[in-house]
Design a protein around this motif. Structure first.
Motif, PDB file in Angstrom:
ATOM      1  N   THR A 105     -15.302  -0.829   5.714  1.00 53.79           N
ATOM      2  CA  THR A 105     -15.511   0.367   6.533  1.00 53.79           C
ATOM      3  C   THR A 105     -14.255   0.778   7.310  1.00 53.79           C
ATOM      4  O   THR A 105     -14.053   1.954   7.590  1.00 53.79           O
ATOM      5  CB  THR A 105     -16.654   0.128   7.526  1.00 53.79           C
ATOM      6  N   TRP A 106     -13.423  -0.191   7.661  1.00 53.56           N
ATOM      7  CA  TRP A 106     -12.246   0.123   8.477  1.00 53.56           C
ATOM      8  C   TRP A 106     -11.212   0.949   7.714  1.00 53.56           C
ATOM      9  O   TRP A 106     -10.374   1.605   8.315  1.00 53.56           O
ATOM     10  CB  TRP A 106     -11.611  -1.166   9.024  1.00 53.56           C
ATOM     11  N   LEU A 107     -11.300   0.925   6.389  1.00 55.72           N
ATOM     12  CA  LEU A 107     -10.354   1.736   5.613  1.00 55.72           C
ATOM     13  C   LEU A 107     -10.590   3.226   5.844  1.00 55.72           C
ATOM     14  O   LEU A 107      -9.721   4.050   5.567  1.00 55.72           O
ATOM     15  CB  LEU A 107     -10.489   1.440   4.116  1.00 55.72           C
ATOM     16  N   PHE A 108     -11.781   3.560   6.349  1.00 59.30           N
ATOM     17  CA  PHE A 108     -12.146   4.956   6.547  1.00 59.30           C
ATOM     18  C   PHE A 108     -11.789   5.462   7.946  1.00 59.30           C
ATOM     19  O   PHE A 108     -11.865   6.647   8.214  1.00 59.30           O
ATOM     20  CB  PHE A 108     -13.659   5.142   6.310  1.00 59.30           C
ATOM     21  N   SER A 109     -11.420   4.530   8.825  1.00 58.33           N
ATOM     22  CA  SER A 109     -11.073   4.955  10.180  1.00 58.33           C
ATOM     23  C   SER A 109      -9.600   4.687  10.512  1.00 58.33           C
ATOM     24  O   SER A 109      -9.037   5.316  11.399  1.00 58.33           O
ATOM     25  CB  SER A 109     -11.965   4.228  11.199  1.00 58.33           C
ATOM     26  N   ARG A 110      -8.998   3.779   9.778  1.00 62.16           N
ATOM     27  CA  ARG A 110      -7.594   3.466  10.061  1.00 62.16           C
ATOM     28  C   ARG A 110      -6.668   4.503   9.447  1.00 62.16           C
ATOM     29  O   ARG A 110      -6.773   4.822   8.258  1.00 62.16           O
ATOM     30  CB  ARG A 110      -7.229   2.101   9.466  1.00 62.16           C
ATOM     31  N   GLY A 111      -5.728   4.946  10.262  1.00 57.61           N
ATOM     32  CA  GLY A 111      -4.754   5.906   9.769  1.00 57.61           C
ATOM     33  C   GLY A 111      -3.765   5.245   8.817  1.00 57.61           C
ATOM     34  O   GLY A 111      -3.400   4.085   8.988  1.00 57.61           O
ATOM     35  N   LEU A 112      -3.352   6.002   7.804  1.00 58.44           N
ATOM     36  CA  LEU A 112      -2.384   5.471   6.840  1.00 58.44           C
ATOM     37  C   LEU A 112      -0.972   5.609   7.405  1.00 58.44           C
ATOM     38  O   LEU A 112      -0.605   6.668   7.916  1.00 58.44           O
ATOM     39  CB  LEU A 112      -2.501   6.232   5.515  1.00 58.44           C
ATOM     40  N   ASP A 113      -0.208   4.555   7.299  1.00 57.31           N
ATOM     41  CA  ASP A 113       1.154   4.565   7.814  1.00 57.31           C
ATOM     42  C   ASP A 113       2.101   5.161   6.768  1.00 57.31           C
ATOM     43  O   ASP A 113       2.618   4.462   5.898  1.00 57.31           O
ATOM     44  CB  ASP A 113       1.566   3.122   8.157  1.00 57.31           C
ATOM     45  N   TYR A 114       2.285   6.465   6.856  1.00 52.25           N
ATOM     46  CA  TYR A 114       3.189   7.141   5.914  1.00 52.25           C
ATOM     47  C   TYR A 114       4.654   6.837   6.218  1.00 52.25           C
ATOM     48  O   TYR A 114       5.499   6.843   5.343  1.00 52.25           O
ATOM     49  CB  TYR A 114       2.977   8.661   5.972  1.00 52.25           C
ATOM     50  N   THR A 115       4.928   6.590   7.512  1.00 55.34           N
ATOM     51  CA  THR A 115       6.333   6.510   7.935  1.00 55.34           C
ATOM     52  C   THR A 115       7.082   5.322   7.322  1.00 55.34           C
ATOM     53  O   THR A 115       8.305   5.345   7.233  1.00 55.34           O
ATOM     54  CB  THR A 115       6.420   6.391   9.470  1.00 55.34           C
ATOM     55  N   SER A 116       6.337   4.287   6.921  1.00 58.22           N
ATOM     56  CA  SER A 116       7.025   3.113   6.374  1.00 58.22           C
ATOM     57  C   SER A 116       7.364   3.271   4.889  1.00 58.22           C
ATOM     58  O   SER A 116       8.024   2.416   4.307  1.00 58.22           O
ATOM     59  CB  SER A 116       6.145   1.864   6.564  1.00 58.22           C
ATOM     60  N   LEU A 117       6.896   4.341   4.273  1.00 57.88           N
ATOM     61  CA  LEU A 117       7.090   4.485   2.825  1.00 57.88           C
ATOM     62  C   LEU A 117       8.556   4.513   2.390  1.00 57.88           C
ATOM     63  O   LEU A 117       8.923   3.838   1.419  1.00 57.88           O
ATOM     64  CB  LEU A 117       6.369   5.749   2.322  1.00 57.88           C
ATOM     65  N   PRO A 118       9.434   5.292   3.086  1.00 59.52           N
ATOM     66  CA  PRO A 118      10.834   5.303   2.631  1.00 59.52           C
ATOM     67  C   PRO A 118      11.444   3.897   2.632  1.00 59.52           C
ATOM     68  O   PRO A 118      12.156   3.529   1.678  1.00 59.52           O
ATOM     69  CB  PRO A 118      11.529   6.214   3.656  1.00 59.52           C
ATOM     70  N   LYS A 119      11.131   3.103   3.660  1.00 56.49           N
ATOM     71  CA  LYS A 119      11.696   1.754   3.735  1.00 56.49           C
ATOM     72  C   LYS A 119      11.145   0.879   2.595  1.00 56.49           C
ATOM     73  O   LYS A 119      11.896   0.146   1.940  1.00 56.49           O
ATOM     74  CB  LYS A 119      11.350   1.143   5.105  1.00 56.49           C
ATOM     75  N   LYS A 120       9.844   0.992   2.377  1.00 59.46           N
ATOM     76  CA  LYS A 120       9.225   0.194   1.312  1.00 59.46           C
ATOM     77  C   LYS A 120       9.826   0.540  -0.054  1.00 59.46           C
ATOM     78  O   LYS A 120      10.145  -0.345  -0.847  1.00 59.46           O
ATOM     79  CB  LYS A 120       7.710   0.434   1.282  1.00 59.46           C
ATOM     80  N   MET A 121       9.967   1.832  -0.295  1.00 58.46           N
ATOM     81  CA  MET A 121      10.504   2.246  -1.595  1.00 58.46           C
ATOM     82  C   MET A 121      11.977   1.873  -1.731  1.00 58.46           C
ATOM     83  O   MET A 121      12.441   1.542  -2.826  1.00 58.46           O
ATOM     84  CB  MET A 121      10.293   3.750  -1.794  1.00 58.46           C
ATOM     85  N   ALA A 122      12.693   1.908  -0.619  1.00 57.08           N
ATOM     86  CA  ALA A 122      14.108   1.520  -0.658  1.00 57.08           C
ATOM     87  C   ALA A 122      14.240   0.032  -1.002  1.00 57.08           C
ATOM     88  O   ALA A 122      15.124  -0.371  -1.773  1.00 57.08           O
ATOM     89  CB  ALA A 122      14.766   1.814   0.686  1.00 57.08           C
TER      90      ALA A 122
END
Lengths: 55, 711
Positions: free
Chosen positions: B627-644
């Motif tokens: 259920t928490w997947l439906f209330s927790r905001g997705l952290d978009y900001t970490s994507l560039p670092k992860k992809m790098a």
């Protein structure tokens, strides 16, 4: 076809080397361990945990 | 001759052993409580309690880490420190290092207990801890090694008794395994990606995983067996020479056996065959050790009936014999085809960890507590009750898992005369074995109760005893006269611990190198398919959630080339499909179905509802609600670092893709959100929630190659 070839990429020397290394090592340490001249030494070594009463 | 030798007085550091004994008992209870909890979670999903940090996927790694590294780890450190000092007639090298070792190890356990329920996980089975803790483990292990070898150097006994050979192999090999398997590139303090990917990562991981069992749960305890059984039985080991053959054969063969965890996968055939052959060969040294231990008890079988220490140790050896027969059996490809991914495997694992490790540790604890607190065991009757409770619980556990495993396998592979699956819905096979999960949970509860009985018995024993006195001993310092004249060169070698350690290292590196180096070079062999593309930013974020929630513990992601698997899941997996998977997520168990080609099989809305309330989508499902997947905001900001970081690891992201990752991910999430709104009236705000990323990842799985027409 390509993937099947990749799965089986030909390295037959690898398991053969492993087998040879193991057999040679096994023969050497078995011979050395069961050498008659070592018998007394190992029988004595078996008593190391018991030879003192350091409890 | 003794006139020239120097007589020295010394005492042993038993306080550190007492600390490790206490830690063993505390963490053992925690590990077993966690085990019982997750066993009930499999029997009834509601036991997951609906909280993120109490779900199966997060508690299961905590259970395995607690059982292996906290419970067995503290036990082996305590047992080694006690026997090491006495076998060498020397106090531990440094009291300070001993205490750093103790508190450092407890700190690691506490960090694991905090991070794993929070979902901070590297996603590698039995090695889930993230990189800062991995570094701490390496540091503390080095502290242990210095203390251990320093004691050997300061010893007053020339011959290094065989128990210490086993300890040396543990110290050396665990360091190698841990460091090689844990190499990862950090994204943040709590997130990293393994440097290995796909089939390489699978081989390295199971080389580690199998040998963690070998060199953390087996070799140190065999060493302890060679000390504690002769001590408890008051007679020398049955055959010292057999113990030497046992040692060299075990350390040489064990290291090769890891690939038996990857039979029928895309691992090269030669590596699979090598792993299988050496696993079967492993039966011989294992039984050599068991026979040596049991035969040491000849003439004192009467004491086995009355003395808790001997009773637990004799039973432990029997279970060791059983599980080391079952292990080679399971590694034979035709048997593995039946057993792999089923509950037979946890049954096998627990016959080892409960039957061998817990039983043997119980024997050691009864011995140590009575010696260290200078008293008799509080109640032999309680020890007897503990023994029978544990044995009955374990037998229930093993038998229920055999039944469940064989049932699953037969149902998965059943086909009718027309060549169709008899049970095409995976859930049918789940529902059928739930009663066995209840039996397992009851069996596990009995084992846990037995542990609590021991805890009470040991507490009462220590309470009535005393540990105030410090004994002082005397022994001659080693010098040139302490080795007999005319001794063979090997005799001298036995007195050289560092050379001995190097030889042990060579023994394990030969097998490791032959298995792993070709796979590390497999980029030369595993050509990338043009149809297989890297994950998008949103899918990568979803994959991290998949790892965080421990989905790989119940779902595999690799389809074996068997008719029933291809019929059920789709095309058999290929090595090139996983080249961007850092880490691989093949899993080792199918409590739920394989997901390698689940992408596109169901609608986005189906997954949305399934994550929210699995039982409403699949009647009888035992999957927890997320259920928490439906209330927790997705952290978009970490994507560039992860992809790098992924780019650094060789995933072909362009700089433009990395720079635009947030915008691209938002756009992809919006498409999924619009679909959810159109088909289920879900508010568009869902695009900023974690569930959308997980849906994106799941919908991508296996689609590149699965839908492509590749010759």
């Amino acid at each position: 076809m390509k993937q099947a070839a990749l799965k089986n990429f030909d390295l037959t020397w690898v398991p053969i080397s492993g087998l040879v290394i193991f057999v040679v090592c096994f023969a050497v340490y078995t011979y050395w361990t069961y050498k008659k001249s070592n018998k007394d030494f190992y029988e004595k070594a078996a008593f190391i945990p018991l030879e003192n009463n350091h409890e | 001759m003794n006139k020239t030798r120097r007589l020295e007085s010394f005492s042993y550091d038993d306080q550190i052993v007492r600390w490790f004994v206490i830690a063993t008992v505390i963490w053992g209870a925690v590990a077993m409580l966690l085990g019982v909890t997750i066993a009930f979670q499999l029997a009834d999903w509601r036991v997951n309690l609906g909280l993120p940090w109490t779900t199966f996927g997060r508690l299961r790694p905590l259970h395995t880490n607690a059982a292996v590294f906290a419970f067995c780890g503290n036990a082996l450190f305590g047992g080694i420190y006690y026997s090491h000092q006495r076998l060498l007639k020397a106090r531990l090298f440094s009291d300070v290092l001993s205490r750093i070792h103790f508190w450092g190890w407890q700190a690691i356990i506490v960090l694991a207990a905090v991070t794993l329920p929070l979902g901070i996980s590297s996603g590698k089975e039995y090695a889930e801890l993230e990189w800062p803790i991995d570094i701490l483990i390496a540091v503390i292990w080095v502290v242990f090694a210095v203390n251990f070898f320093g004691t050997i150097i300061r010893r007053r006994e020339r011959h290094i008794y065989v128990a210490i050979w086993f300890y040396i192999s543990t110290v050396i090999t665990v360091a190698v395994l841990h460091i090689v398997n844990s190499i990862a590139l950090p994204v943040s303090l709590t997130k990293s990606y393994s440097v290995y990917s796909g089939v390489q990562d699978a081989l390295v991981q199971w080389w580690y995983g199998h040998n963690a069992v070998a060199f953390f749960l087996t070799t140190p305890f065999l060493g302890l067996m060679y000390y504690f059984i002769p001590k408890a039985a008051n007679r020398p080991v049955y055959s010292y020479r057999l113990s030497i053959i046992h040692f060299w054969s075990l350390v040489f063969i064990y290291i090769w056996a890891g690939p038996h965890h990857l039979l029928y996968t895309t691992l090269p055939e030669w590596a699979q065959t090598l792993g299988m052959v050496f696993s079967v060969a492993l039966w011989m040294p294992s039984w050599g050790g068991m026979i040596n231990g049991l035969m040491t008890l000849r003439g004192v079988w009467g004491k086995v009936r009355t003395e808790p220490t001997l009773r637990f140790m004799a039973t432990a050896l029997t279970f060791y014999g059983m599980s080391t027969f079952e292990g080679p059996l399971l590694s034979i490809k035709s048997v593995n085809a039946i057993a792999h991914f089923t509950d037979w495997i946890p049954g096998h694992v627990h016959s080892g960890t409960i039957g061998w490790n817990y039983m043997f540790i119980a024997g050691i604890l009864y011995y140590l507590v009575s010696k260290l607190w200078n008293t008799e065991i509080y109640s032999k009757r309680l020890a007897s009750i503990q023994f029978w409770t544990a044995t009955i619980g374990l037998v229930l556990y093993i038998i229920s898992m055999w039944v469940a495993g064989v049932t699953q396998s037969l149902m998965w592979s059943a086909m009718d005369e027309a060549g169709r699956l008899v049970y095409p819905n995976f859930i049918e096979t789940v529902v059928r074995i739930v009663p066995m999960y209840w039996v397992r949970a009851v069996g596990g509860t009995l084992v846990f109760v037995s542990f609590l009985i021991m805890l009470y018995n040991l507490y009462k024993t220590a309470k009535k005893g005393s540990c105030d006195t410090v004994e002082v001993y005397e022994a001659y310092a080693l010098d040139a006269t302490s080795i007999e004249a005319g001794a063979t060169k090997h005799r001298s070698l036995e007195g050289m611990p560092m050379i001995f350690a190097v030889l042990s290292l060579v023994a394990i590196l030969v097998g490791s190198a032959i298995e792993i180096v070709p796979s590390l070079l497999s980029n030369n062999y595993v050509e990338r398919m043009s149809v297989v593309k890297p994950y998008t930013g949103l899918e990568l974020a979803g994959r991290d959630i998949y790892i965080r929630e421990g989905c790989y513990l119940c779902h595999s992601q690799t389809i074996r080339p068997m008719t029933h698997e291809v019929l059920r899941y789709g095309k058999a997996s290929e090595a090139a499909e996983f080249v961007y998977d850092h880490p691989f997520q093949w899993g080792s168990k199918r409590t739920g179905p394989d997901l390698a080609r689940v992408g596109g099989k169901y609608s986005n809305m189906w997954h949305y509802r399934h994550f929210l309330k699995p039982q409403e989508v699949t009647a009888g499902s035992i999957m927890p609600r997320y259920t928490w997947l439906f209330s927790r905001g997705l952290d978009y900001t970490s994507l560039p670092k992860k992809m790098a970081v992924m780019q650094t690891l060789g995933v072909p992201y362009t700089t433009e893709e990395i720079d635009n990752s947030v915008a691209s991910a938002t756009a992809q999430a919006n498409v999924i959100a619009q679909d959810l709104q159109a088909n289920g009236g879900v508010p568009l705000e869902i695009q900023n929630k974690e569930v959308v990323a997980l849906i994106a990842y799941i919908q991508r799985l296996g689609t590149d190659y699965g839908k492509a027409e590749v010759p």
